[in-house]
Design a protein around this motif. Structure first.
Motif, mmCIF file in Angstrom:
data_model
loop_
_atom_site.group_PDB
_atom_site.id
_atom_site.type_symbol
_atom_site.label_atom_id
_atom_site.label_comp_id
_atom_site.label_asym_id
_atom_site.label_seq_id
_atom_site.Cartn_x
_atom_site.Cartn_y
_atom_site.Cartn_z
ATOM 1 N N PHE A 145 53.635 109.709 44.087
ATOM 2 C CA PHE A 145 54.281 109.761 42.778
ATOM 3 C C PHE A 145 54.483 111.211 42.313
ATOM 4 O O PHE A 145 55.457 111.505 41.613
ATOM 5 C CB PHE A 145 53.459 108.969 41.766
ATOM 6 C CG PHE A 145 53.370 107.503 42.117
ATOM 7 C CD1 PHE A 145 54.385 106.636 41.777
ATOM 8 C CD2 PHE A 145 52.280 107.004 42.818
ATOM 9 C CE1 PHE A 145 54.318 105.287 42.109
ATOM 10 C CE2 PHE A 145 52.200 105.662 43.156
ATOM 11 C CZ PHE A 145 53.233 104.804 42.811
ATOM 12 N N VAL A 146 53.590 112.101 42.705
ATOM 13 C CA VAL A 146 53.796 113.533 42.430
ATOM 14 C C VAL A 146 55.017 114.038 43.200
ATOM 15 O O VAL A 146 55.839 114.797 42.668
ATOM 16 C CB VAL A 146 52.534 114.344 42.794
ATOM 17 C CG1 VAL A 146 52.827 115.844 42.769
ATOM 18 C CG2 VAL A 146 51.395 114.031 41.830
ATOM 19 N N LEU A 147 55.144 113.611 44.450
ATOM 20 C CA LEU A 147 56.308 114.016 45.250
ATOM 21 C C LEU A 147 57.607 113.519 44.622
ATOM 22 O O LEU A 147 58.628 114.217 44.646
ATOM 23 C CB LEU A 147 56.162 113.491 46.682
ATOM 24 C CG LEU A 147 54.993 114.059 47.489
ATOM 25 C CD1 LEU A 147 54.902 113.382 48.862
ATOM 26 C CD2 LEU A 147 55.143 115.576 47.663
ATOM 27 N N ILE A 148 57.589 112.317 44.050
ATOM 28 C CA ILE A 148 58.774 111.779 43.375
ATOM 29 C C ILE A 148 59.147 112.661 42.182
ATOM 30 O O ILE A 148 60.327 112.969 41.955
ATOM 31 C CB ILE A 148 58.518 110.328 42.911
ATOM 32 C CG1 ILE A 148 58.449 109.388 44.115
ATOM 33 C CG2 ILE A 148 59.614 109.859 41.942
ATOM 34 C CD1 ILE A 148 57.948 107.993 43.778
ATOM 35 N N GLU A 149 58.158 113.109 41.425
ATOM 36 C CA GLU A 149 58.449 113.933 40.249
ATOM 37 C C GLU A 149 58.943 115.323 40.659
ATOM 38 O O GLU A 149 59.800 115.908 39.978
ATOM 39 C CB GLU A 149 57.204 114.032 39.365
ATOM 40 C CG GLU A 149 56.716 112.672 38.902
ATOM 41 C CD GLU A 149 56.336 112.627 37.445
ATOM 42 O OE1 GLU A 149 56.466 113.652 36.750
ATOM 43 O OE2 GLU A 149 55.909 111.558 36.985
#
Length: 436
Positions: A410-414
């Motif tokens: 989810f950090v990579l998505i942001e």
């Protein structure tokens, strides 16, 4: 003493006292006052007092306690529980449906409360046990709640955006408008990830059995749960976009919506109002002290001539203006792992904003990149607030390691979202240009 040594001592002192665990407001204000005295003498304090007096006269400040009070009341109502029941019935029949429904509820909460922790605690209490009981992978469930809870500071109304506007001098209304499309972008990217992952690995997020999906009459009755949240969102954002109220006045509309919600759910009680008011006073008092410290820091930073030194150093970063912006994002990303968002704003914005404006970038656009980075900071180890909010409500078998590792995709998505907004700045600037 040379400006290089003075600047090094100044920032080194800040870092040293912060690492000792002292309160941010007193570190920032205390170190700044000491350096002001030895740089310009006692007369420099009048400059700080003058700036603080000007800020205290700002009408925008009224919005902070109002939005906090609204959030405190909404936390105690049954809105989250009813919303989850509705999402459970409508989304549960598809793979990853409960995760998608939880994210949708987090987005609704974000559009109501303006802070990060409310949705994390609510969904950690209500949605997490439900997902785990139905065979969801624990890391998938934890990551969904963690990332959705962070949207509260991006999707307007947002207290962090109000502080950004106060520190940088931009319009609160423009910041609110700018956060809408990036918020939608983050939702879409996260939804796509959940759908693809649940399709490729069905065991991570199984669909509900038919007997748990509810009948059509149940589904239609459950839709009543969205009426109050939509009403609150319309009262806040609708009144701003429609030109009926300013963002500050819209905060009062939000409080009215929260009070109506409390009355509908039978929580309009003296004990609830008293607790909400006391928590509001505490949070608002903390923010005010931090703003005082910010003015002292800004005065010290500028009076030492450190701004010119930092600007000169930035010119040596490869890649030109875009290289400088990327370097700023990287610095903010790593600071967000160890400092709270308000502290990062106060330390970096007086340094970065003159450079951003000098390079010709839109401060509203930069503000959205900044806020998304702060959102990442809420869920990244070791000190992300959402990690600890979640740990406080999860079942005993879930460890801190589970929570830490759940946020990685989810950090990579942001980070991907930040890159997209950098490539297509209109995502952040189009709505402010239309409304203002």
């Amino acid at each position: 003493m040379s400006i290089e040594i003075l600047t090094l001592l100044f920032f080194g002192s800040l870092l040293f006292f912060l690492l000792l665990g002292l309160p941010l407001a007193f570190v920032l204000g205390g170190v700044s006052v000491v350096f002001l005295y030895f740089t310009w003498g006692f007369g420099s304090f009048f400059m700080v007092v003058s700036q603080i007096w000007g800020t205290m006269g700002s009408f925008t400040l009224v919005a902070i306690p109002l939005f906090v009070f609204m959030a405190m009341i909404l936390e105690r109502t049954g809105v989250a529980k009813d919303l989850y029941r509705m999402m459970h019935l409508w989304f549960g029949g598809v793979r990853g449906g409960l995760a998608l429904g939880t994210l949708a509820i987090c987005a609704v909460f974000a559009a109501m409360v303006g802070i990060s922790g409310a949705a994390v605690v609510a969904m950690g209490t209500i949605a997490l046990p439900s997902m785990l009981e139905r065979g969801y992978d624990r890391k998938m469930a934890l990551g969904v709640i963690n990332t959705g809870g962070g949207w509260g500071i991006l999707i307007p109304p947002s207290i962090l955006m109000i502080l950004y506007a106060l520190i940088t001098g931009v319009s609160v209304g423009q910041m609110f408008a700018a956060g809408i499309l990036p918020g939608v972008l983050l939702m879409v990217l996260t939804f796509i990830y959940i759908i693809v992952r649940a399709t490729l690995q069905p065991h991570l997020a199984p669909a509900l059995p038919k007997e748990d999906r509810g009948t059509w009459p149940e589904k239609l009755r459950a839709l009543r749960a969205v009426l109050l949240p939509i009403g609150v969102v319309v009262m806040v954002l609708g009144s701003i976009i429609g030109g009926i109220t300013t963002p500050t006045e819209a905060a009062a509309m939000g409080v009215l919506g929260a009070l109506i919600s409390a009355a509908v759910y039978g929580e309009f009680k003296w004990s609830v109002m008293q607790e909400a008011a006391i928590r509001t006073f505490k949070i608002t008092g903390m923010i005010m002290w931090i703003l005082f410290a910010a003015h002292a820091f800004s005065a010290a930073y500028q009076s030492m001539g450190a701004q010119e030194l930092i600007e000169g150093m930035m010119q040596h970063i490869p890649g030109g203006p875009w290289g400088i912006i990327i370097a700023m994002m990287v610095i903010i990303f790593f600071l967000a792992m160890v400092l709270d968002p308000v502290g990062i704003m106060l330390i970096t914005l007086p340094v970065f904003m003159p450079i951003v404006e000098k390079l010709g970038f839109d401060p509203i656009w930069f503000g959205i990149l900044f806020v998304i980075n702060m959102e990442i900071g809420y869920k990244t180890p070791p000190f992300g607030f959402n990690l600890f909010y979640l740990k406080g409500v999860v079942p005993p078998g879930i460890t801190m390691k589970d929570i830490y590792t759940s946020v990685i995709p989810f950090v990579l998505i942001e980070i991907l979202a930040i890159a997209i907004i950098m490539i297509f700045p209109e995502i952040a600037t189009w709505l402010p240009d239309q409304f203002f």
